[in-house]
Design an enzyme around this catalytic site. Structure first.
Site, mmCIF file in Angstrom:
data_model
loop_
_atom_site.group_PDB
_atom_site.id
_atom_site.type_symbol
_atom_site.label_atom_id
_atom_site.label_comp_id
_atom_site.label_asym_id
_atom_site.label_seq_id
_atom_site.Cartn_x
_atom_site.Cartn_y
_atom_site.Cartn_z
ATOM 1 N N SER B 334 0.705 -1.157 -0.006
ATOM 2 C CA SER B 334 0.035 -0.027 0.065
ATOM 3 C C SER B 334 0.643 0.958 -0.071
ATOM 4 O O SER B 334 2.053 1.108 0.084
ATOM 5 C CB SER B 334 -0.977 -0.012 1.338
ATOM 6 O OG SER B 334 -0.258 0.312 2.548
ATOM 7 N N LYS B 335 0.446 2.288 -0.264
ATOM 8 C CA LYS B 335 0.961 3.731 -0.450
ATOM 9 C C LYS B 335 1.572 4.215 0.788
ATOM 10 O O LYS B 335 2.772 4.473 0.778
ATOM 11 C CB LYS B 335 0.117 4.519 -0.990
ATOM 12 C CG LYS B 335 0.856 6.017 -1.636
ATOM 13 C CD LYS B 335 1.451 5.593 -2.986
ATOM 14 C CE LYS B 335 2.628 6.473 -3.263
ATOM 15 N NZ LYS B 335 3.238 6.170 -4.365
ATOM 16 N N VAL B 336 0.894 4.168 1.903
ATOM 17 C CA VAL B 336 1.390 4.524 3.261
ATOM 18 C C VAL B 336 1.728 3.079 3.863
ATOM 19 O O VAL B 336 0.965 2.674 4.302
ATOM 20 C CB VAL B 336 0.626 5.202 3.813
ATOM 21 C CG1 VAL B 336 1.208 5.721 5.449
ATOM 22 C CG2 VAL B 336 0.257 6.738 3.231
#
Lengths: 341, 341
Positions: B334-336
């Site tokens: 995931s992006k974070v």
């Protein structure tokens, strides 16, 4: 390699006996200096990673690993008047390490050398030499020279701590000795699991992270297979994407302390994704989540690394034999490695 | 991913325009402090490695990468009154990084945050926020947010140097733009070579070492294959033993400076051992020793990393397409990313 693995309890005892009396000298040399800079390569670098954590956690001094090329290639001009360097080299003859130590001394650093060879170039040039008592190591993969480096580092950090008795070294040799027996059958089982998978990843966190990198390096150089050694966090920030049933993972965990719970959770996650999970050390909850659990030493987290590599070494040695390799002299490596210029 | 790769020249130009005027503030904040401590994970950690070398080589300040668990898990009590921390996080919301920054501030550090999100938790809490102008990044693998982090770091280090004009940033966006065209066909060829080998290893040295680790991480998370990213020295101190014709190597080299000759020699050695050698950057002699040579930017070594990842990104994107993968959203990431506690 097996003989030298077995010699570690005695080598640790000799080294601790020799170096513990040096604590007042170490404390004096480092007095008032807030920074510790480790200079090392290869297995010694993995020992230095342990030192870095221990320095910060136990002695409250900022610690880092030098990038030797900053000294040898870029010849950067740094102010090291607040720094003690700790150069770690089994032979004491790795030119890059000696050159970096000399560069640091010129820039104001006090210098400590950890080496297995009394009178080596590194030892002669340092302000203080801590000579480990591993004896001569014949096998190319470092075992007893690595664990005695850890002992020297632990002595050094205990000297930098406010309470020099913060670490109780008395039980270390016996804890290592017990593992030689207790870990052997699990090590054979683990080697069997690793034999059956193409890809291997080793991970750990905090004070045991250096041990994980050392087990990875030993696996790679002794068993001649690609192995990734990654921190717990780096694994979670990317490579976790490539975990599946083709992967064998080796998790190195502390017996207690703040990182065990996360390592146990990681063992569960990796298992859920189908990976083979070999555990080294940890507590009972951690071991229960692993396909094979190699026992760790009965030592507190801060000292556990001095014996925690032993089960990993046994596993590596067993795997090398299974693969028909000679664990004493893997191809392509020599005992004193130079990074060329 | 390809669109975001192509946006990098503009993203770099916007970021440099926005941050270069902050140099006096940076210099003032860091005045008299001899240590720089980077706090980062994942791609941001690779950017921080560039920062670490650049700080020491160009600004003469000792620099290191923090071990966040020292703050978050061990809560070590360090004296950071001589330190500036530089926290690097695209989102500015990675809890571990924010927690480490807060820990450092309490212990006397001045804090600088480099993030792509104005008003993020990290930016709000820092003494000074350097906000990159990459724009929103949709693909999971970081590209323009990574290179703009490098730009922010280079601006920061130039502010710490005695001569703030030591780096000439003017040519950076155009150099990156030229690579988008010049490197494309070689990137396709390199992807073809990597497609045909099971095992991949990426290496670099000194100021370009972080770029090598970033290319390794991109390959691993985007193309879902195990990749080892190793320093030049670590490769020579062990894993060189497992180099053979089954291995593809990617060598990331500076265009000039003291490390190119060694990288050229390494390309020769690896080729002699039968490995496939993909070169990124370097000079003409280096390129001649590689099976495929991807051109690097026409920038001096100290600034080359700001565009040197571009050919690597093109190669990764091409390989992902070849493998039938979606380079925009590899599985499992995931992006974070949070490192759990």
């Amino acid at each position: 390699m097996m003989r030298e693995i077995s010699e570690q309890p005695e080598a640790l005892a000799r080294t601790l006996d020799a170096l513990l009396p040096a604590r007042p000298q170490i404390a004096q040399l480092a007095a008032g200096r807030r920074h510790v800079l480790f200079v090392a390569r290869g297995s010694s670098d993995n020992a230095a990673i342990y030192g870095r954590y221990l320095c910060e956690v136990l002695a409250g001094r900022q610690a880092a690993l030098a990038a030797p090329s900053v000294a040898t290639h870029y010849v950067a001009d740094l102010d090291l008047s607040d720094t003690v360097t700790v150069s770690v080299s089994q032979s004491g003859e790795t030119e890059e390490i000696a050159e970096t130590q000399a560069w640091a001394a010129v820039r104001g650093a006090r210098t400590i050398a950890i080496t297995n060879v009394d009178g080596s170039a590194l030892a002669r040039a340092a302000d203080l030499a801590l000579v480990t008592r591993a004896g001569v190591e014949l096998a190319v993969p470092a075992t007893k020279t690595y664990t005695t480096q850890l002992a020297a580092i632990a002595v050094l950090v205990s000297a930098l701590a406010d309470r020099p008795d913060a670490l109780d070294f008395g039980g270390v040799p016996a804890a290592a000795a017990r593992l030689l027996d207790r870990a052997r059958s699990a090590a054979e089982n683990a080697a069997g699991l690793l034999d059956g998978t193409a890809d291997t990843l080793v991970t750990g966190r905090g004070i045991t992270y250096g041990t994980a990198l050392e087990v990875a390096l030993k696996l790679e150089e002794t068993c001649l297979r690609p192995v990734r050694g990654l921190s717990y966090a780096d694994l979670k920030h990317g490579p976790i994407a490539v975990v599946d049933a083709d992967l064998a993972t080796v998790l190195v965990a502390a017996p207690d302390g703040p990182t065990v719970a996360g390592m146990t959770q990681l063992a569960t996650t990796l298992g859920d994704r189908g990976a083979t999970v070999v555990g080294i050390g940890g507590d009972a909850a951690f071991g229960a989540k692993c396909d094979v659990a190699l026992p760790g030493p009965e030592l507190p987290e801060a000292l556990a690394p001095l014996a925690l590599a032993v089960p990993g070494q046994l596993m590596v040695e067993a795997l090398a034999r299974r693969l028909g390799l000679d664990p004493d002299s893997p191809r392509g490596l020599s005992k004193v490695t130079q990074t060329d210029h």
